[in-house]
Every structure is written in structure tokens, then in C-alpha cells.
Design a protein around this motif. Structure first.
Motif, PDB file in Angstrom:
ATOM      1  N   GLY A 109      -7.922   3.141  -8.658  1.00 40.76           N
ATOM      2  CA  GLY A 109      -6.708   3.664  -8.029  1.00 40.76           C
ATOM      3  C   GLY A 109      -5.894   2.507  -7.462  1.00 40.76           C
ATOM      4  N   TRP A 110      -5.185   2.744  -6.366  1.00 40.16           N
ATOM      5  CA  TRP A 110      -4.369   1.692  -5.755  1.00 40.16           C
ATOM      6  C   TRP A 110      -5.229   0.750  -4.907  1.00 40.16           C
ATOM      7  CZ3 TRP A 110       0.175   0.309  -7.284  1.00 40.16           C
ATOM      8  CH2 TRP A 110       1.052   1.238  -7.844  1.00 40.16           C
ATOM      9  N   ARG A 111      -5.037  -0.555  -5.145  1.00 40.79           N
ATOM     10  CA  ARG A 111      -5.663  -1.591  -4.329  1.00 40.79           C
ATOM     11  C   ARG A 111      -4.612  -2.640  -4.027  1.00 40.79           C
ATOM     12  NH1 ARG A 111     -11.309  -3.442  -6.912  1.00 40.79           N
ATOM     13  NH2 ARG A 111     -11.528  -4.270  -4.811  1.00 40.79           N
ATOM     14  N   SER A 136       9.127  -2.116   4.506  1.00 39.75           N
ATOM     15  CA  SER A 136       9.766  -0.856   4.123  1.00 39.75           C
ATOM     16  C   SER A 136       8.730   0.205   3.778  1.00 39.75           C
ATOM     17  CB  SER A 136      10.705  -1.078   2.931  1.00 39.75           C
ATOM     18  OG  SER A 136      10.008  -1.672   1.853  1.00 39.75           O
ATOM     19  N   GLU A 137       7.445  -0.138   3.879  1.00 43.14           N
ATOM     20  CA  GLU A 137       6.382   0.860   3.707  1.00 43.14           C
ATOM     21  C   GLU A 137       6.314   1.749   4.946  1.00 43.14           C
ATOM     22  OE1 GLU A 137       4.725   1.150   0.966  1.00 43.14           O
ATOM     23  OE2 GLU A 137       5.029  -0.789  -0.022  1.00 43.14           O
ATOM     24  N   THR A 138       5.690   2.892   4.803  1.00 40.78           N
ATOM     25  CA  THR A 138       5.480   3.759   5.957  1.00 40.78           C
ATOM     26  C   THR A 138       4.327   3.210   6.797  1.00 40.78           C
ATOM     27  OG1 THR A 138       3.893   5.172   4.808  1.00 40.78           O
ATOM     28  CG2 THR A 138       6.228   5.761   4.622  1.00 40.78           C
ATOM     29  N   GLY A 139       4.309   3.590   8.050  1.00 39.39           N
ATOM     30  CA  GLY A 139       3.245   3.145   8.937  1.00 39.39           C
ATOM     31  C   GLY A 139       1.875   3.602   8.478  1.00 39.39           C
ATOM     32  N   MET A 140       1.795   4.800   7.898  1.00 39.05           N
ATOM     33  CA  MET A 140       0.508   5.331   7.444  1.00 39.05           C
ATOM     34  C   MET A 140      -0.088   4.438   6.355  1.00 39.05           C
ATOM     35  SD  MET A 140      -0.330   9.132   5.916  1.00 39.05           S
ATOM     36  CE  MET A 140       0.284   9.885   7.426  1.00 39.05           C
ATOM     37  N   THR A 141       0.777   3.895   5.483  1.00 41.25           N
ATOM     38  CA  THR A 141       0.309   3.006   4.417  1.00 41.25           C
ATOM     39  C   THR A 141       0.025   1.605   4.939  1.00 41.25           C
ATOM     40  OG1 THR A 141       1.569   4.225   2.743  1.00 41.25           O
ATOM     41  CG2 THR A 141       0.909   1.980   2.196  1.00 41.25           C
ATOM     42  N   LEU A 159       6.506  -3.391  12.342  1.00 45.14           N
ATOM     43  CA  LEU A 159       7.618  -2.458  12.202  1.00 45.14           C
ATOM     44  C   LEU A 159       7.595  -1.883  10.792  1.00 45.14           C
ATOM     45  CD1 LEU A 159      10.447  -4.558  13.918  1.00 45.14           C
ATOM     46  CD2 LEU A 159       9.177  -2.642  14.911  1.00 45.14           C
ATOM     47  N   PHE A 160       7.925  -0.586  10.702  1.00 41.22           N
ATOM     48  CA  PHE A 160       7.772   0.098   9.426  1.00 41.22           C
ATOM     49  C   PHE A 160       9.104   0.686   8.957  1.00 41.22           C
ATOM     50  CE2 PHE A 160       3.787   0.477  11.897  1.00 41.22           C
ATOM     51  CZ  PHE A 160       3.008  -0.373  11.119  1.00 41.22           C
ATOM     52  N   ARG A 161       9.034   1.527   7.942  1.00 45.15           N
ATOM     53  CA  ARG A 161      10.239   2.049   7.295  1.00 45.15           C
ATOM     54  C   ARG A 161      11.176   2.729   8.284  1.00 45.15           C
ATOM     55  NH1 ARG A 161       9.172   5.825   2.284  1.00 45.15           N
ATOM     56  NH2 ARG A 161       8.388   3.815   1.510  1.00 45.15           N
TER      57      ARG A 161
END
Length: 295
Positions: A109-111, A136-141, A159-161
Motif C-alpha cells: 500500500g502507501w509507504r 499541504s497534507e492534512t494533519g491526520m496524514t 502546520l497543515f492544509r
């Protein structure tokens, strides 16, 4: 009815064509208290249909503003005061394709692959720069990814998106909201659009493709240390010289190599008792970035 039609058209423009009446019903109703009783608001004096349209329009206008604008006009707390140590410069750096590279396969999957030199990069720059990962990613990611690349806590802030300014389809990092002196802020990203509001605060690196032979972070460390140790008063006067370069770090290395060769020649002339034709070593840093148009 004309007023209702105008408001409905504005609402359709805000939400997009094809928006269902159900949204007006859901968001156009009065809020209720803990006992289920309706809470009066400024729209209660209007006819029922107008009330619902106005409440819905206000809700989505506020919600859209939350998405487009940064979450706060001051994204970072005030700089530290003595006796605490505040680094003289601030480094704002993207996570994806600058520090990490996302890779996907059917098996795993994603790594996310760490860029070579990332540990040394953070450790060497932390005394000189307040390091802010602004992605620009979300904080959860992004939050667990930052934890994995910075176990020693060299990164000061995250700081996130939601802290970006959304403009023309791009997430823009507006440093006027950072609560820092822009003369001391360097933004590193792989997209020029990310710092389009302050183009001379940014350094646009080529996007990292995940290659294990990559040396960009080592070169970036040398570049940023040269700025800090030279005591540059306004980083924009330096970064302006690299604004049009496809690979600003390669341009920096070329200039540095040329100046080192000139310095070696100067030292050889001194050893032979000749009058040197080059500049003093202390002037080398200044020659890496010619005099800025802003000065």
C-alpha cells in the motif's frame, strides 16, 4: 420573491449547480438548545423560505471561508524571549516530495520514504533556524509522518492544509500569517505556487523522485548554513538571486566551487610572494549572491 430568487442564485453559486433542497432544509433551520428548543437568531423576522435560504447561505459562506483562508492570522505563537533561545531565522519546509516521498505498491500500500540526509539536516539547522514543517497534507496524514522523521524534536512547529490559503486550485503558504519577520523566513518547497504570495522568500527545489542517491538535503544544509552564518539581514536579498533557477542548489554549488577555486589560486599566489588578484575569504559568502535588486 425577487429577493428570495437573488439569494437562491447566490447560494447556488456558492455551493455549485445541482445542490439539493435538502441542504437548505438542514442548514436553514434554527439551531436548537440542549432541550431541543429553537434558538432565535437574526433571521427570525423573515418569511420562512427566506429564513432558510439566508441561514443556509451564511452557513456555507462561513464554511467556505474556513476552507479558503488560513485558520488564524497568527499561525505561530510569539517568538521566544530571553532567557529562552529563539533561533535567528525561520525555515518553513514542505513534507511531501521534499523530506519524504510517497510510494505505493499492491503488497504494502502507501509507504513514505525518508530523503537521504534528513537526520543530519534537522540536527545541523535546528540551532540556526526555527524549523516549521508546513505541508499541504492534512494533519491526520502528516502528524505521524513528522513523528517518524523527527524523533528528537528538532522541528519546532507543524502546520497543515487548514493553515494554507487556497488560491486558484493551489494551497498557498502565506508567510504574512506566520507571526514572524518575513526578512528572516525561508520557505522550501517543490512547487513555486506554494509561496507565490512572497516569491522572494522561497526556494523551489526539484521534486524528489525517491532516489537513494539524492544529495539535495546535504546541499540545502550547506546553503542555509551559509545564509545564517553570514548573518544575512534579509533573506529575500539572497533568495532573489535563485528565484529563476530550475535547480537553485546546483546553481549555489557552481558558484561556491568557482569561488573556492579562486580562493585556492589567491592562496597559491600569496605563497609565491605575489600580490593576490582574488578577494579575501571573508568576502566569499557575499559573492555567492550578487547585490539584490531590492537593496
Amino acid at each position: 420573491m425577487a429577493a428570495a430568487r437573488r439569494l437562491a442564485l447566490r447560494l447556488a453559486g456558492l455551493l455549485g449547480a445541482g445542490t439539493g433542497v435538502a441542504l437548505v432544509y438542514i442548514f436553514g433551520s434554527n439551531a436548537v438548545d440542549e432541550h431541543g428548543a429553537k434558538i432565535p437568531d437574526e433571521f427570525d423576522g423573515d418569511p420562512v423560505g427566506i429564513q432558510q435560504l439566508r441561514r443556509t447561505y451564511k452557513y456555507f459562506k462561513d464554511y467556505r471561508q474556513m476552507i479558503i483562508e488560513p485558520t488564524s492570522p497568527k499561525l505561530l505563537p510569539d517568538p521566544l524571549r530571553e532567557p529562552y533561545y529563539q533561533p535567528p531565522y525561520t525555515l518553513v519546509i514542505e513534507l511531501t516530495d521534499v523530506l519524504l516521498h510517497p510510494e505505493w505498491s499492491l503488497v504494502t500500500g502507501w509507504r513514505f520514504k525518508k530523503r537521504p540526509g534528513i537526520e543530519s539536516f534537522l540536527q545541523q539547522l535546528a540551532p540556526l533556524y526555527e524549523i516549521v514543517v508546513f505541508t499541504s497534507e492534512t494533519g491526520m496524514t502528516a502528524f505521524p509522518l513528522i513523528d517518524s522523521v523527527d524523533p528528537h524534536g528538532f522541528i519546532s512547529y507543524r502546520l497543515f492544509r487548514d493553515a494554507t490559503r487556497y488560491m486558484d486550485g493551489h494551497h498557498v503558504k502565506d508567510i504574512s500569517c506566520l507571526n514572524r519577520d518575513p526578512a528572516k523566513v525561508v520557505v522550501v518547497d517543490c512547487r513555486r505556487e506554494a509561496f507565490c504570495l512572497q516569491p522572494y522568500n522561497g526556494l523551489a527545489l526539484p521534486r524528489w523522485d525517491g532516489s537513494s542517491d539524492d544529495r539535495a538535503l546535504y546541499d540545502l544544509t550547506a546553503f542555509l548554513k551559509t545564509i545564517a552564518l553570514s548573518g544575512v539581514e534579509d533573506v529575500r536579498t539572497v533568495l532573489e538571486n535563485y528565484a529563476l533557477e530550475e535547480d537553485p542548489l546546483a546553481a549555489f554549488k557552481r558558484r561556491r566551487s568557482q569561488l573556492e577555486e579562486e580562493e585556492q589560486q589567491r592562496l597559491a599566489e600569496l605563497a609565491q610572494g605575489k600580490k593576490p588578484t582574488g578577494l579575501f575569504l571573508g568576502a566569499l559568502a557575499g559573492r555567492l549572491w550578487p547585490r539584490s535588486k531590492q537593496q
